[in-house]
Design a protein around this motif. Structure first.
Motif, mmCIF file in Angstrom:
data_model
loop_
_atom_site.group_PDB
_atom_site.id
_atom_site.type_symbol
_atom_site.label_atom_id
_atom_site.label_comp_id
_atom_site.label_asym_id
_atom_site.label_seq_id
_atom_site.Cartn_x
_atom_site.Cartn_y
_atom_site.Cartn_z
ATOM 1 N N ASN A 150 3.984 5.809 -5.422
ATOM 2 C CA ASN A 150 4.008 5.894 -6.883
ATOM 3 C C ASN A 150 2.947 6.846 -7.413
ATOM 4 O OD1 ASN A 150 6.140 4.124 -7.027
ATOM 5 N ND2 ASN A 150 4.859 2.333 -7.388
ATOM 6 N N ARG A 151 1.773 6.817 -6.813
ATOM 7 C CA ARG A 151 0.703 7.714 -7.256
ATOM 8 C C ARG A 151 1.047 9.174 -6.965
ATOM 9 N NH1 ARG A 151 -5.749 6.984 -6.137
ATOM 10 N NH2 ARG A 151 -6.361 8.886 -7.197
ATOM 11 N N ILE A 152 1.658 9.414 -5.829
ATOM 12 C CA ILE A 152 2.028 10.774 -5.435
ATOM 13 C C ILE A 152 3.144 11.321 -6.327
ATOM 14 C CG2 ILE A 152 3.178 12.065 -3.588
ATOM 15 C CD1 ILE A 152 1.471 10.406 -1.631
ATOM 16 N N LEU A 153 4.090 10.474 -6.707
ATOM 17 C CA LEU A 153 5.217 10.931 -7.510
ATOM 18 C C LEU A 153 4.828 11.295 -8.940
ATOM 19 C CD1 LEU A 153 8.029 8.509 -6.304
ATOM 20 C CD2 LEU A 153 7.771 10.941 -5.781
ATOM 21 N N LEU A 154 3.616 10.950 -9.367
ATOM 22 C CA LEU A 154 3.182 11.272 -10.729
ATOM 23 C C LEU A 154 2.849 12.744 -10.919
ATOM 24 C CD1 LEU A 154 0.857 8.231 -11.505
ATOM 25 C CD2 LEU A 154 3.118 8.701 -12.455
ATOM 26 N N GLU A 155 2.691 13.492 -9.834
ATOM 27 C CA GLU A 155 2.245 14.878 -9.928
ATOM 28 C C GLU A 155 3.241 15.821 -9.290
ATOM 29 O OE1 GLU A 155 -1.668 15.784 -9.742
ATOM 30 O OE2 GLU A 155 -2.393 13.756 -10.062
ATOM 31 N N ASN A 156 3.107 17.109 -9.619
ATOM 32 C CA ASN A 156 3.888 18.166 -8.978
ATOM 33 C C ASN A 156 2.999 18.870 -7.969
ATOM 34 O OD1 ASN A 156 6.234 17.797 -10.582
ATOM 35 N ND2 ASN A 156 5.176 18.803 -12.272
ATOM 36 N N TYR A 157 3.586 19.246 -6.854
ATOM 37 C CA TYR A 157 2.834 19.919 -5.796
ATOM 38 C C TYR A 157 3.483 21.274 -5.544
ATOM 39 C CZ TYR A 157 1.308 15.160 -5.452
ATOM 40 O OH TYR A 157 0.821 13.922 -5.767
ATOM 41 N N PHE A 158 2.690 22.335 -5.703
ATOM 42 C CA PHE A 158 3.228 23.682 -5.594
ATOM 43 C C PHE A 158 2.882 24.342 -4.266
ATOM 44 C CE2 PHE A 158 2.612 22.728 -10.103
ATOM 45 C CZ PHE A 158 3.924 22.827 -10.529
ATOM 46 N N LEU A 159 1.856 23.883 -3.622
ATOM 47 C CA LEU A 159 1.462 24.431 -2.322
ATOM 48 C C LEU A 159 1.515 23.323 -1.276
ATOM 49 C CD1 LEU A 159 -1.624 26.516 -3.495
ATOM 50 C CD2 LEU A 159 0.673 27.366 -2.969
ATOM 51 N N PRO A 160 1.822 23.662 -0.032
ATOM 52 C CA PRO A 160 1.927 22.632 1.008
ATOM 53 C C PRO A 160 0.670 21.764 1.139
ATOM 54 C CG PRO A 160 2.751 24.709 1.828
ATOM 55 C CD PRO A 160 2.140 24.981 0.482
ATOM 56 N N GLY A 161 -0.497 22.322 0.992
ATOM 57 C CA GLY A 161 -1.731 21.572 1.138
ATOM 58 C C GLY A 161 -2.039 20.649 -0.030
ATOM 59 N N ASP A 162 -1.391 20.865 -1.177
ATOM 60 C CA ASP A 162 -1.649 20.027 -2.358
ATOM 61 C C ASP A 162 -1.304 18.566 -2.102
ATOM 62 O OD1 ASP A 162 -2.462 22.280 -3.698
ATOM 63 O OD2 ASP A 162 -0.630 22.466 -4.912
ATOM 64 N N LEU A 163 -0.159 18.323 -1.493
ATOM 65 C CA LEU A 163 0.262 16.952 -1.203
ATOM 66 C C LEU A 163 -0.700 16.300 -0.209
ATOM 67 C CD1 LEU A 163 2.186 14.574 -1.371
ATOM 68 C CD2 LEU A 163 3.610 15.695 0.359
ATOM 69 N N TRP A 192 0.842 -1.204 0.000
ATOM 70 C CA TRP A 192 0.000 0.000 0.000
ATOM 71 C C TRP A 192 0.875 1.251 0.000
ATOM 72 C CZ3 TRP A 192 -3.643 3.064 -1.072
ATOM 73 C CH2 TRP A 192 -3.882 4.214 -0.343
ATOM 74 N N HIS A 193 1.924 1.272 0.808
ATOM 75 C CA HIS A 193 2.822 2.428 0.843
ATOM 76 C C HIS A 193 3.492 2.646 -0.510
ATOM 77 C CE1 HIS A 193 3.154 2.182 5.476
ATOM 78 N NE2 HIS A 193 2.203 3.010 5.112
ATOM 79 N N ARG A 203 -3.852 16.956 0.254
ATOM 80 C CA ARG A 203 -5.115 16.676 -0.434
ATOM 81 C C ARG A 203 -4.987 15.446 -1.335
ATOM 82 N NH1 ARG A 203 -5.458 22.155 0.130
ATOM 83 N NH2 ARG A 203 -4.293 22.655 -1.756
ATOM 84 N N GLN A 204 -3.832 15.275 -1.986
ATOM 85 C CA GLN A 204 -3.621 14.108 -2.847
ATOM 86 C C GLN A 204 -3.588 12.827 -2.024
ATOM 87 O OE1 GLN A 204 -3.690 13.776 -6.116
ATOM 88 N NE2 GLN A 204 -3.325 11.593 -5.959
ATOM 89 N N ILE A 205 -2.946 12.858 -0.869
ATOM 90 C CA ILE A 205 -2.909 11.679 -0.006
ATOM 91 C C ILE A 205 -4.319 11.332 0.456
ATOM 92 C CG2 ILE A 205 -2.132 10.813 2.240
ATOM 93 C CD1 ILE A 205 0.482 12.396 1.747
ATOM 94 N N GLU A 206 -5.071 12.324 0.887
ATOM 95 C CA GLU A 206 -6.456 12.095 1.329
ATOM 96 C C GLU A 206 -7.299 11.528 0.185
ATOM 97 O OE1 GLU A 206 -9.810 11.777 3.591
ATOM 98 O OE2 GLU A 206 -7.803 12.259 4.312
ATOM 99 N N ALA A 207 -7.147 12.078 -1.015
ATOM 100 C CA ALA A 207 -7.905 11.575 -2.170
ATOM 101 C C ALA A 207 -7.528 10.126 -2.481
ATOM 102 C CB ALA A 207 -7.654 12.467 -3.385
ATOM 103 N N SER A 208 -6.245 9.787 -2.363
ATOM 104 C CA SER A 208 -5.801 8.415 -2.618
ATOM 105 C C SER A 208 -6.399 7.445 -1.607
ATOM 106 C CB SER A 208 -4.272 8.333 -2.557
ATOM 107 O OG SER A 208 -3.694 9.086 -3.586
ATOM 108 N N ILE A 209 -6.432 7.837 -0.347
ATOM 109 C CA ILE A 209 -7.000 6.978 0.693
ATOM 110 C C ILE A 209 -8.494 6.808 0.476
ATOM 111 C CG2 ILE A 209 -7.492 6.837 3.171
ATOM 112 C CD1 ILE A 209 -4.715 8.188 3.586
#
Length: 70
Positions: A22-35, A16-17, A37-43
């Motif tokens: 891998n899903r997180i590394l596919l995108e760029n994050y420009f604001l601290p909250g972006d990452l 799972w980790h 939000r992506q983790i929450e969306a993945s879960i």
């Protein structure tokens, strides 16, 4: 719980980790909250939308709820 069960559980958690990373590394994050939000969306996707063959093609959340009902 046997040692074999613990190893399988650990392997599932590590997988799972890896999937999340891998899903997180596919995108760029420009604001601290972006990452965050992506983790929450993945879960949310994993628990409520993604079907799992091991759970008779149910989501983990629905599979857990139906097992509780039985």
């Amino acid at each position: 719980m046997t040692a074999s069960d613990q190893c399988q559980t650990q392997g599932k958690i590590e997988r799972w980790h890896q999937t999340l990373k891998n899903r997180i590394l596919l995108e760029n994050y420009f604001l601290p909250g972006d990452l965050e939000r992506q983790i929450e969306a993945s879960i949310q996707h994993y628990n409520h939308q993604q079907y799992h063959e091991r759970l008779n093609n149910l989501t983990p959340w629905f599979g857990r709820a139906s097992a509780t009902i039985k």
